[in-house]
Design an enzyme around this catalytic site. Structure first.
Site, PDB file in Angstrom:
ATOM      1  N   TRP A   8      -6.861  18.713  29.704  1.00 20.59           N
ATOM      2  CA  TRP A   8      -6.068  17.521  29.362  1.00 20.59           C
ATOM      3  C   TRP A   8      -5.250  17.908  28.151  1.00 20.59           C
ATOM      4  O   TRP A   8      -5.784  18.180  27.090  1.00 20.59           O
ATOM      5  CB  TRP A   8      -7.008  16.355  29.064  1.00 20.59           C
ATOM      6  CG  TRP A   8      -6.343  15.022  28.946  1.00 20.59           C
ATOM      7  CD1 TRP A   8      -6.084  14.142  29.959  1.00 20.59           C
ATOM      8  CD2 TRP A   8      -5.883  14.389  27.740  1.00 20.59           C
ATOM      9  NE1 TRP A   8      -5.481  13.001  29.458  1.00 20.59           N
ATOM     10  CE2 TRP A   8      -5.343  13.122  28.102  1.00 20.59           C
ATOM     11  CE3 TRP A   8      -5.860  14.753  26.399  1.00 20.59           C
ATOM     12  CZ2 TRP A   8      -4.803  12.244  27.172  1.00 20.59           C
ATOM     13  CZ3 TRP A   8      -5.315  13.876  25.468  1.00 20.59           C
ATOM     14  CH2 TRP A   8      -4.796  12.641  25.864  1.00 20.59           C
ATOM     15  N   CYS A  47     -11.013  17.034  29.245  1.00 16.67           N
ATOM     16  CA  CYS A  47     -11.205  18.418  29.677  1.00 16.67           C
ATOM     17  C   CYS A  47     -12.582  18.572  30.301  1.00 16.67           C
ATOM     18  O   CYS A  47     -13.502  17.817  30.016  1.00 16.67           O
ATOM     19  CB  CYS A  47     -11.040  19.416  28.551  1.00 16.67           C
ATOM     20  SG  CYS A  47      -9.443  19.387  27.736  1.00 16.67           S
ATOM     21  N   ARG A  53     -12.988  13.216  34.568  1.00 18.60           N
ATOM     22  CA  ARG A  53     -12.763  13.223  33.123  1.00 18.60           C
ATOM     23  C   ARG A  53     -11.277  13.131  32.768  1.00 18.60           C
ATOM     24  O   ARG A  53     -10.922  12.827  31.643  1.00 18.60           O
ATOM     25  CB  ARG A  53     -13.368  14.488  32.500  1.00 18.60           C
ATOM     26  CG  ARG A  53     -14.861  14.571  32.670  1.00 18.60           C
ATOM     27  CD  ARG A  53     -15.412  15.889  32.124  1.00 18.60           C
ATOM     28  NE  ARG A  53     -15.344  15.956  30.684  1.00 18.60           N
ATOM     29  CZ  ARG A  53     -16.263  15.471  29.854  1.00 18.60           C
ATOM     30  NH1 ARG A  53     -17.331  14.866  30.335  1.00 18.60           N
ATOM     31  NH2 ARG A  53     -16.134  15.597  28.555  1.00 18.60           N
ATOM     32  N   ASN A 109     -12.749  22.741  25.070  1.00 21.14           N
ATOM     33  CA  ASN A 109     -12.481  21.308  25.050  1.00 21.14           C
ATOM     34  C   ASN A 109     -12.488  20.881  23.592  1.00 21.14           C
ATOM     35  O   ASN A 109     -13.438  21.152  22.874  1.00 21.14           O
ATOM     36  CB  ASN A 109     -13.563  20.555  25.836  1.00 21.14           C
ATOM     37  CG  ASN A 109     -13.359  19.050  25.810  1.00 21.14           C
ATOM     38  OD1 ASN A 109     -12.303  18.568  25.415  1.00 21.14           O
ATOM     39  ND2 ASN A 109     -14.366  18.311  26.241  1.00 21.14           N
ATOM     40  N   GLY A 110     -11.424  20.196  23.145  1.00 19.56           N
ATOM     41  CA  GLY A 110     -11.377  19.751  21.759  1.00 19.56           C
ATOM     42  C   GLY A 110     -10.068  20.129  21.087  1.00 19.56           C
ATOM     43  O   GLY A 110      -9.105  20.523  21.745  1.00 19.56           O
ATOM     44  N   GLU A 138      -9.186  -7.464  29.550  1.00 23.29           N
ATOM     45  CA  GLU A 138      -9.734  -6.414  30.403  1.00 23.29           C
ATOM     46  C   GLU A 138      -9.015  -6.367  31.747  1.00 23.29           C
ATOM     47  O   GLU A 138      -8.737  -5.286  32.280  1.00 23.29           O
ATOM     48  CB  GLU A 138     -11.239  -6.634  30.599  1.00 23.29           C
ATOM     49  CG  GLU A 138     -11.924  -5.687  31.568  1.00 23.29           C
ATOM     50  CD  GLU A 138     -11.861  -4.221  31.163  1.00 23.29           C
ATOM     51  OE1 GLU A 138     -12.199  -3.380  32.019  1.00 23.29           O
ATOM     52  OE2 GLU A 138     -11.483  -3.916  30.021  1.00 23.29           O
ATOM     53  N   LYS A 145     -11.714  10.101  31.089  1.00 21.76           N
ATOM     54  CA  LYS A 145     -12.898   9.246  31.096  1.00 21.76           C
ATOM     55  C   LYS A 145     -13.605   9.259  29.750  1.00 21.76           C
ATOM     56  O   LYS A 145     -14.032   8.231  29.247  1.00 21.76           O
ATOM     57  CB  LYS A 145     -13.853   9.716  32.200  1.00 21.76           C
ATOM     58  CG  LYS A 145     -15.081   8.830  32.394  1.00 21.76           C
ATOM     59  CD  LYS A 145     -14.696   7.463  32.925  1.00 21.76           C
ATOM     60  CE  LYS A 145     -15.898   6.596  33.204  1.00 21.76           C
ATOM     61  NZ  LYS A 145     -15.485   5.227  33.558  1.00 21.76           N
ATOM     62  N   LYS A 198      -6.997  -3.093  33.210  1.00 20.72           N
ATOM     63  CA  LYS A 198      -7.263  -2.459  34.500  1.00 20.72           C
ATOM     64  C   LYS A 198      -5.985  -2.271  35.300  1.00 20.72           C
ATOM     65  O   LYS A 198      -5.767  -1.231  35.921  1.00 20.72           O
ATOM     66  CB  LYS A 198      -8.257  -3.299  35.316  1.00 20.72           C
ATOM     67  CG  LYS A 198      -9.683  -3.191  34.857  1.00 20.72           C
ATOM     68  CD  LYS A 198     -10.245  -1.810  35.136  1.00 20.72           C
ATOM     69  CE  LYS A 198     -11.275  -1.401  34.123  1.00 20.72           C
ATOM     70  NZ  LYS A 198     -10.816  -1.142  32.783  1.00 20.72           N
ATOM     71  N   GLU A 229      -3.939   0.528  33.743  1.00 18.14           N
ATOM     72  CA  GLU A 229      -4.553   1.854  33.855  1.00 18.14           C
ATOM     73  C   GLU A 229      -4.299   2.507  35.202  1.00 18.14           C
ATOM     74  O   GLU A 229      -4.019   3.705  35.263  1.00 18.14           O
ATOM     75  CB  GLU A 229      -6.067   1.748  33.631  1.00 18.14           C
ATOM     76  CG  GLU A 229      -6.481   1.584  32.186  1.00 18.14           C
ATOM     77  CD  GLU A 229      -7.993   1.505  32.027  1.00 18.14           C
ATOM     78  OE1 GLU A 229      -8.509   2.085  31.071  1.00 18.14           O
ATOM     79  OE2 GLU A 229      -8.662   0.870  32.878  1.00 18.14           O
ATOM     80  N   HIS A 250       3.373 -19.615  22.154  1.00 13.34           N
ATOM     81  CA  HIS A 250       3.817 -19.003  20.899  1.00 13.34           C
ATOM     82  C   HIS A 250       4.537 -17.676  21.140  1.00 13.34           C
ATOM     83  O   HIS A 250       4.565 -16.821  20.263  1.00 13.34           O
ATOM     84  CB  HIS A 250       2.623 -18.792  19.969  1.00 13.34           C
ATOM     85  CG  HIS A 250       2.000 -20.067  19.508  1.00 13.34           C
ATOM     86  ND1 HIS A 250       2.553 -20.862  18.542  1.00 13.34           N
ATOM     87  CD2 HIS A 250       0.872 -20.702  19.919  1.00 13.34           C
ATOM     88  CE1 HIS A 250       1.800 -21.930  18.343  1.00 13.34           C
ATOM     89  NE2 HIS A 250       0.771 -21.860  19.173  1.00 13.34           N
TER      90      HIS A 250
END
Length: 615
Positions: free
Chosen positions: A75, A2, A27, A101-102, A488, A610, A492, A495, A511
């Protein structure tokens, strides 16, 4: 998550708040809204979608006059993304307007109590509950807005950054924070409110960052007052001078922030060790380490807590610390660490890693470690952030603002800081020779130019991306120091392109994951000449035998992998524990180009934020 923006002063508020919301788009959000007071009436517009959608709707529906306004990018947590659940939200009497926000965790019992008193609700949000609770306190206690906000917040459980405005008192905005960041820009008889400083950089360099549990009444006719929410005590405001500049948060000619930030890595890494590492003199100077070196030397183990990309940087650090300093390291997801009743000793050192310095789970892990007597060292990118304040000591990365949601330069600068710490600790403990220490510093000094060389693979990577952009799955393999890089790289791709990808230790392929390999499966293998090269070559042969498509990340001049792989991307040679700083570069570029070719929103991927300031 947010974004909050507000303005009160002598300028026209709408363009400031609108542009501020655009600055906070990084964000992550799914809806947006603005409320403006023009001296007569409170006007608002809100919508599901992007700020650009809000701009079109708002300018078509209402006048944008007024010198006080608040805006929000949401968000979704409580209630699906739609126009009704978007912020701002109003109290039942229509006087109070709030952005938030929260998460208010106890909103359900509060909502039921308010319903019992006759309040009605239009949305599914916890935020509408909070604004009506404030109205209810105003009525019952017959207090001003600031006091009503304080009383209401003392009845809530959860996290918040809020801005509240009363149209009957149009010369002030009440703001408060607990667990979510909030900055106040201080101008000449004007104030700016935002989740971070980026929305007001061109107007003022002076900012106040509210601490957890603080609220402020921001007004133009009187001095601003900051108080503790719990006990009403006054707080002396600490005004900091911002070091960030406007150019740092603009694209600078690049198509996307992510690409710009990938290309900023040589300078970001150099800036991170600048002043800390004196290679010619064989010295590392880091006050956060030097002042507490006994804590590190005497540590029975080092715990690393982080989330997402920062967790991967922590995994690299595990390999580097254990290799150089010979100290046991455990790397934990902060989100799991806080809930599993971990064993923490007073002789432990906990390293908390976060780009934003506001990650809720990592903050909770810090508090848990401090309660157990452990020494907490923070690594983050944002000066004055919550993690930097909560830690006993720490070190900032110097990546500069990272706007793209998918982290790139934050990852490499975190590895840089953690490598410096490992080298300093290894030297102090006598685990590496003076000669090796000097060699390592000299090599680390060359890494920025080697990263720049790795970036020259961009055109080749773009061609490879065009071949595999329609893939449904992708496997990333690495060993040793480059296993976290494989994780990583897979993250990426997930995402920003939404292609399913998994990272695995190369030796683990047989395995389980080997069952997935066929002629439709691209497999990215990190196979630098350092480390277990021959073992990785064997893994590549196993993939080749099953018709897998191999993209090899290799050391410049490699022959063996080149003869086996469908594609090879070369990176410069370096010392083994520094290879992650180079091998991650083509993986960042690969994910970027695939996402662009698929026409995805690279800088603002769906469902992601973010700064994750809620659970």
């Amino acid at each position: 998550m947010c974004g909050i923006v507000g303005y009160i002063g002598h300028r026209k508020a709408y363009p400031i708040v609108l542009n501020g919301l655009k600055r906070l788009e990084y964000r992550g959000y799914d809806s947006a809204g603005i409320a403006i007071y023009d001296g007569k009436e409170l006007k608002f517009s809100k919508t599901k979608g992007k700020v650009a959608d809000l701009e079109k709707k708002l300018e078509a529906e209402i006048s944008t006059d007024g010198t006080i306004a608040i805006g929000h990018t949401r968000w979704a947590t409580h209630g699906v993304p739609n126009d009704v659940n978007s912020h701002p939200h109003f109290s039942n009497n229509g006087d109070l307007v709030i952005i938030h926000n929260g998460i208010i965790e106890n909103y359900e019992p509060l909502k039921q109590e308010l319903k019992n008193r006759g309040y009605t609700f239009q949305s599914d949000t916890d935020t509408e509950v909070l604004v009506n609770l404030i109205e209810d306190v105003q009525k019952k206690e017959k207090v001003k807005l600031g006091k009503a906000v304080q009383i209401a917040l003392n009845q809530t459980i959860g996290a918040y950054a809020i801005a509240v405005f009363d149209r009957k008192k149009p010369n002030e905005i009440v703001v408060a924070r607990l667990g979510s960041p909030l900055a106040i820009g201080v101008g000449d008889n004007e104030y700016f409110i935002a989740s971070d400083a980026s929305p007001f950089l061109e107007f003022t360099k002076n900012a106040i960052y509210l601490e957890d549990g603080e609220m402020a009444i921001v007004r133009t006719h009187k001095d601003m007052k900051i108080r503790k929410i719990k006990n009403d005590s006054l707080v002396d405001p600490y005004i900091q001078e911002l070091q960030m500049n406007l150019e740092q948060i603009e694209k600078g000619g690049y198509d996307h922030f992510m690409l710009k930030e990938i290309y900023e890595q040589p300078d970001a890494i150099r800036d991170t060790f600048r002043g800390r590492m004196l290679a010619d003199q064989g010295l590392i100077k880091m006050a956060g380490i030097d002042d507490h070196i006994d804590k590190f030397i005497n540590a029975k183990r080092i715990l690393v807590v982080a989330c997402g990309t920062s967790w991967h940087a922590g995994l690299v650090a595990e390999y580097v610390f254990e290799e150089l300093a010979r100290v046991p390291v455990e790397v934990e997801y902060a989100s799991e660490f806080r809930y599993r009743n971990p064993v923490i000793d007073k002789d432990d050192v906990l390293i908390a890693i976060s780009q934003s310095g506001e990650t809720a789970d990592t903050m909770a892990a810090i508090k848990l470690a401090k309660e157990s007597g452990a020494f907490v060292f923070g690594v983050c990118n944002v000066v004055g952030s919550s993690i930097s304040r909560e830690s006993h000591a720490g070190a900032y990365t110097h990546a500069g603002p990272e706007i793209g949601v998918a982290s790139t330069k934050a990852f490499t600068t975190q590895i840089t800081v953690l490598t410096l710490i490992a080298l300093q600790l290894a030297k102090k403990k006598g685990k590496i020779s003076t000669s090796d220490f000097h060699t390592y510093l000299k090599e680390l000094e060359t890494i920025p130019e080697k990263v720049a060389e790795a970036l020259t693979t961009n055109d080749l990577v773009e061609k490879i991306a065009a071949i595999y952009k329609e893939s449904k799955n992708c496997l990333y393999l690495g060993r040793g120091f480059n296993f976290p890089v494989a994780l990583e790289g897979a993250l990426k791709l997930k995402e920003i392109s939404y292609i399913h990808a998994e990272g695995y230790p190369a030796a683990e392929m047989k395995h389980g994951p080997i069952a997935l390999i066929d002629d439709q499966m691209p497999v990215v293998v990190i196979a630098t000449k350092k480390g277990h090269y021959e073992k990785v070559v064997s893994n590549i042969q196993e993939i080749k035998a099953r018709s897998g498509k191999i993209i090899g990340i290799v050391t410049k001049g490699d022959v063996d992998v080149k003869n086996l792989a469908d594609h090879v991307i070369e990176v410069p040679e370096t010392i083994e524990f520094m290879t992650p700083l180079l091998t991650t570069i083509p993986l960042q570029l690969l994910s970027y180009h695939i996402a662009v070719l698929l026409d995805k929103n690279v800088d603002q991927p769906r469902n992601l934020a973010k700064s994750v300031t809620v659970e």
